[in-house]
Write a protein that holds these residues in place. Sequence first.
Motif, PDB file in Angstrom:
ATOM      1  N   ARG A   1       0.816  -1.215   0.000  1.00 44.31           N
ATOM      2  CA  ARG A   1       0.000   0.000   0.000  1.00 44.31           C
ATOM      3  C   ARG A   1       0.852   1.269   0.000  1.00 44.31           C
ATOM      4  NH1 ARG A   1      -5.431   0.874   2.926  1.00 44.31           N
ATOM      5  NH2 ARG A   1      -5.867   2.992   2.308  1.00 44.31           N
ATOM      6  N   ASP A   2       1.672   1.450   1.013  1.00 46.64           N
ATOM      7  CA  ASP A   2       2.575   2.594   1.075  1.00 46.64           C
ATOM      8  C   ASP A   2       3.914   2.160   0.480  1.00 46.64           C
ATOM      9  OD1 ASP A   2       0.732   4.354   2.326  1.00 46.64           O
ATOM     10  OD2 ASP A   2       1.055   3.278   4.213  1.00 46.64           O
ATOM     11  N   TRP A   3       3.916   2.109  -0.823  1.00 45.83           N
ATOM     12  CA  TRP A   3       4.996   1.555  -1.602  1.00 45.83           C
ATOM     13  C   TRP A   3       6.222   2.453  -1.556  1.00 45.83           C
ATOM     14  CZ3 TRP A   3       3.672   0.057  -7.359  1.00 45.83           C
ATOM     15  CH2 TRP A   3       4.431  -1.052  -7.748  1.00 45.83           C
ATOM     16  N   SER A   4       7.407   1.863  -1.432  1.00 46.76           N
ATOM     17  CA  SER A   4       8.622   2.671  -1.443  1.00 46.76           C
ATOM     18  C   SER A   4       8.842   3.248  -2.836  1.00 46.76           C
ATOM     19  CB  SER A   4       9.837   1.837  -1.029  1.00 46.76           C
ATOM     20  OG  SER A   4      10.235   0.973  -2.077  1.00 46.76           O
ATOM     21  N   SER A   5       9.410   4.428  -2.871  1.00 48.25           N
ATOM     22  CA  SER A   5       9.586   5.120  -4.149  1.00 48.25           C
ATOM     23  C   SER A   5      10.498   4.349  -5.100  1.00 48.25           C
ATOM     24  CB  SER A   5      10.142   6.517  -3.903  1.00 48.25           C
ATOM     25  OG  SER A   5      11.375   6.452  -3.196  1.00 48.25           O
ATOM     26  N   GLY A   6      11.555   3.758  -4.565  1.00 51.23           N
ATOM     27  CA  GLY A   6      12.484   3.033  -5.428  1.00 51.23           C
ATOM     28  C   GLY A   6      11.856   1.797  -6.046  1.00 51.23           C
ATOM     29  N   SER A   7      11.112   1.036  -5.257  1.00 54.11           N
ATOM     30  CA  SER A   7      10.469  -0.171  -5.783  1.00 54.11           C
ATOM     31  C   SER A   7       9.404   0.182  -6.807  1.00 54.11           C
ATOM     32  CB  SER A   7       9.837  -0.965  -4.627  1.00 54.11           C
ATOM     33  OG  SER A   7      10.818  -1.421  -3.727  1.00 54.11           O
ATOM     34  N   ARG A   8       8.658   1.252  -6.543  1.00 53.93           N
ATOM     35  CA  ARG A   8       7.622   1.666  -7.479  1.00 53.93           C
ATOM     36  C   ARG A   8       8.238   2.117  -8.809  1.00 53.93           C
ATOM     37  NH1 ARG A   8       5.212   5.035  -4.356  1.00 53.93           N
ATOM     38  NH2 ARG A   8       6.310   6.886  -5.100  1.00 53.93           N
ATOM     39  N   ALA A   9       9.332   2.863  -8.738  1.00 56.50           N
ATOM     40  CA  ALA A   9      10.002   3.309  -9.950  1.00 56.50           C
ATOM     41  C   ALA A   9      10.524   2.125 -10.760  1.00 56.50           C
ATOM     42  CB  ALA A   9      11.147   4.259  -9.603  1.00 56.50           C
ATOM     43  N   ALA A  10      11.077   1.110 -10.063  1.00 53.65           N
ATOM     44  CA  ALA A  10      11.576  -0.076 -10.755  1.00 53.65           C
ATOM     45  C   ALA A  10      10.436  -0.817 -11.456  1.00 53.65           C
ATOM     46  CB  ALA A  10      12.289  -0.998  -9.768  1.00 53.65           C
ATOM     47  N   TYR A  11       9.297  -0.901 -10.781  1.00 54.88           N
ATOM     48  CA  TYR A  11       8.130  -1.571 -11.366  1.00 54.88           C
ATOM     49  C   TYR A  11       7.681  -0.854 -12.639  1.00 54.88           C
ATOM     50  CZ  TYR A  11       3.427  -3.569 -11.730  1.00 54.88           C
ATOM     51  OH  TYR A  11       2.287  -4.194 -12.177  1.00 54.88           O
ATOM     52  N   LEU A  12       7.555   0.457 -12.579  1.00 54.29           N
ATOM     53  CA  LEU A  12       7.112   1.209 -13.759  1.00 54.29           C
ATOM     54  C   LEU A  12       8.136   1.135 -14.882  1.00 54.29           C
ATOM     55  CD1 LEU A  12       5.498   4.417 -12.219  1.00 54.29           C
ATOM     56  CD2 LEU A  12       4.342   2.509 -13.332  1.00 54.29           C
ATOM     57  N   ARG A  13       9.399   1.210 -14.524  1.00 51.37           N
ATOM     58  CA  ARG A  13      10.453   1.129 -15.536  1.00 51.37           C
ATOM     59  C   ARG A  13      10.393  -0.206 -16.272  1.00 51.37           C
ATOM     60  NH1 ARG A  13      14.576   1.737 -12.371  1.00 51.37           N
ATOM     61  NH2 ARG A  13      14.929  -0.496 -12.091  1.00 51.37           N
ATOM     62  N   ASP A  14      10.245  -1.293 -15.516  1.00 52.64           N
ATOM     63  CA  ASP A  14      10.195  -2.610 -16.139  1.00 52.64           C
ATOM     64  C   ASP A  14       8.901  -2.804 -16.928  1.00 52.64           C
ATOM     65  OD1 ASP A  14      12.644  -3.169 -15.053  1.00 52.64           O
ATOM     66  OD2 ASP A  14      11.903  -4.557 -13.512  1.00 52.64           O
TER      67      ASP A  14
END
Length: 428
Positions: free
Chosen positions: A140-153
């Motif tokens: 839910r409160d997703w870390s910024s780095g993990s979220r960015a990696a998800y969108l990038r991939d």
Amino acid sequence: MSRQFPLRTYRGPRLRSTAAVFSTLSAIAATSLVTGPSVAEPFSAVPCALQRTSVHHSEGLDTWNAAYPRPSRALDAVMVFLSFPDAAPRTTPAQLAADHFPATSRFFEQASYGKFTLRPHPVKHWIRMPRPSTAYAIKRDWSSGSRAAYLRDALSVADPQVDFSRYDVVYFVADPDAPGVDSDATKVVNLDTPLRADGTNLRRVVTVFEKHPPDRLVLAHETGHVFDLPDLYHRPDDGKGDWDTYVGDWDLMGSQFGLAPDLFGWHKWKLGWLDPRQVVCVRESGVTRVTLEPLGSGPGVAVTGAAGPPAFGLGEGVKLAVVRTGPDSVLAFEARGQVGADAAACRSGILVYRVQGTAQSGGGPIQVVDAHPHTEACWENSVYPPLADAPVGLGETFEVPHENIRVAVEGRTPSGAWNVKITAGPQE
């Protein structure tokens, strides 16, 4: 005492990002609101229209923020289905698409009185992500780095197969059964620096992690953010307790579970679905009489009137009455009942609510005023029973606290509209 919903109250509605993300592709922030004439399209010159401010998802509607697509025409949405190496999908893209469409399109078609159509374009196959679902730490409160990696991939694997330049809205839909997927993480990610794909800017993406079947109308709620609508719920500091104290059941942006999820008349005005002639600016002193059509009524929608059988044909008359209460605040009045998207509404009558132009998303920009503060209703189904009976009923008179404004519901027309008297100024 209000009823607690373990799967609703403690979980609450979806939350938006609150931290910036910097990656090789983008910087993701809680708001992508861009101010200045370059993105301010003139919209409404009606005197009681609040001015748009710099707060996230401002309720001001004198101009339209052109950083967001305007739902005043048909828009195209692509659904990209993402699988992961650590799970074999147990559903098909077609099944997941059917979870959300045509229900989402139908909601907007009805709420807009046919003025807006959302056209879904689901990709017919899974597109595989390069890393396991657990690698992205989705929550839910997703870390910024993990979220960015998800969108990038997600963008890197989808771009060769999807022409993003053809679409106004992007949904990245994850395999709901992958072990690392958390349905609470469904949200809109706003891009301060847009992603580029196929020669077009992607300013915001809806990341969908819903279980199968999903929460009711959850995609319509998230899509509302794509159109610059704010969250109307209140998140308790400890994450527990009631989330729906601001608006209860009365707008989709408060709760996708609400009994009366039709968008407020103020939001319909903001989105361009109400013409200025359908909005009455109430005099700030004296008596104003107005006949309000049910908010949900439109062509072909049956309305139960005060006399005779259900009537048809409403939809072009006055839907909203507004009185200014300050430089950045108004009171709004609209007729709500078991019509259209509000077919399951608990009570019918004139709903009164405050709008604050300087309150941002999640900060109570709209708050319903309870005309029956000592009672509650529909305890078994309402997301917040104390506000389920908030409307002023037929034959009732209600004085709005702290405002020197009184509303009386004097009667109904044979077609089902409501005759309302609003008195502003010192009360006798």
